[in-house]
Design a protein around this motif. Structure first.
Motif: not given
Length: 286
Positions: A20, A24, A59-60, A63-64, A66-67, A75
Motif C-alpha cells: 500500500i 501510494n 491506490r483506487f 480504496h475500493i 476496503r469496502n 485484503q
C-alpha cells in the motif's frame, strides 16, 4: 496485455502495508497525461503506457477493496482481484469517450472483486441469479439493526432493490446460515472409543445397489460366454454373416454387401442369417 505487463504484487512484496505504501507513492496523473498515455496504448499498443496507467491507479483499487473487508476474505486477495479488473479496464478504455479512466475502471474493479467474493465467501454458492447477486451485496447495507427483517423492512428492501419479497427472504436465510460439514474433523472422529454422529452417516444413496450391479455384471459375463460358444458352433460363412450384420459396432453390413462378397443373392444371405439365428437361439438356451 495482462500477462505481459508487470505490476506490483502483494505476494511478491510479502507485506500488505509495504504494498500500500509503495502503491501510494506513484503520482496521480493529470487529465492531459492520462489522455496521452491512453492514446499511446490504444493506437500504438504501448505497454509502457499501460504500465504507467495501471501503477498510477493502484491506490483506487486499494480504496475500493476496503469496502469488501466485511466478508472475511484476505485484503491482499481482494486487492489482487481488483488489480485484474483494473488491467481489463485499461485494455478496454477508449480515450475519446470524454471521461476519466478511474470512472470507467470502477465497474471492472468491482466486478472482479464481486466474482471473487461470491466464489470464496462460502463453499456452497449463495447467489447465482442477477437478483440474488444484487441482494448479496446490498442486503447488509440495508440493515440498520441486528436480527431478522420484519415484513415492513422486507418490503422496503425489495422495493429499493427492484426484487421480490420472496428473494429478500431467501437471501437473508442463505446469508444467515453457515456451511455444515457432512463429516467430522479427523481429531473429532473418535470420542470415548466411539465415532461421533456425522451427517454423512445418514445420507442414503438410492441410485446405487451393489448386489444388483454385481448380479448384472455376472449375468453379462455369462451371456457373453454362451454367445461366443454358440457362434463357434456355426460354419464360417454363417458366423461371418451374423458378426457382420449384428456384432460389428463400427459398421453393420447390408444383405447386398454380403451377397456381393459371397457371390450369392441377397435372399440367400437372408435365409442363411435366419437359419444361423435359430441355431444360436437353441445353443444359448441349452
Amino acid at each position: 496485455m495482462i500477462n505481459k505487463v508487470q505490476i506490483l504484487s502483494v505476494t511478491s512484496l510479502g507485506n500488505l502495508e509495504a504494498y500500500i505504501r509503495i502503491a501510494n507513492l506513484w503520482p496521480m496523473l493529470s487529465i492531459e497525461e492520462e489522455k496521452l498515455l491512453t492514446q499511446r496504448l490504444r493506437y500504438n499498443s504501448d505497454l509502457d503506457a499501460a504500465k504507467t496507467l495501471i501503477l498510477s491507479h493502484l491506490r483506487f483499487v486499494i480504496h475500493i477493496s476496503r469496502n469488501y473487508s466485511g466478508y472475511g476474505l484476505l485484503q491482499a486477495d481482494l486487492i489482487q482481484e481488483g488489480n485484474i479488473g483494473l488491467m481489463k479496464a485499461v485494455r478496454r478504455f477508449n480515450p475519446e469517450i470524454g471521461v476519466r479512466l478511474v470512472s470507467f475502471a470502477v465497474h471492472w474493479i468491482k466486478s472482479e472483486i464481486h466474482e471473487y467474493v461470491l466464489r470464496n465467501w462460502r463453499i456452497v454458492k449463495v447467489a447465482t441469479t442477477k437478483s440474488q447477486r444484487k441482494l448479496f451485496f446490498n442486503l447488509r447495507k440495508s440493515k440498520n439493526r441486528l436480527g431478522w427483517f420484519n415484513q415492513e423492512e422486507i418490503e422496503i428492501v425489495a422495493r429499493e432493490l427492484g426484487v421480490s419479497t420472496a428473494d429478500v427472504k431467501e437471501m437473508e436465510a442463505r446469508m444467515s446460515a453457515q456451511d455444515v460439514t457432512f463429516n467430522p474433523f479427523p481429531d473429532e472422529d473418535l470420542k470415548d472409543g466411539k465415532y461421533n454422529n456425522s451427517n454423512m452417516l445418514y445420507l442414503q444413496d438410492k441410485k446405487s445397489d451393489f448386489a444388483n450391479g454385481f448380479e448384472q455384471d455376472n449375468w453379462d459375463e455369462h451371456a457373453t460366454h454362451k454367445l461366443n460358444n454358440a457362434l463357434l458352433s456355426l460354419d464360417k460363412r454363417s458366423r461371418d454373416i451374423i458378426q457382420s450384420r449384428w456384432l460389428n459396432n463400427s459398421k453393420k453390413n447390408t444383405l447386398q454387401v454380403l451377397a456381393n462378397n459371397y457371390g450369392i443373392s441377397a435372399e440367400r444371405v437372408r435365409q442363411l442369417e435366419k437359419n444361423a439365428m435359430k441355431k444360436l437361439k437353441i445353443a444359448i438356451e441349452n
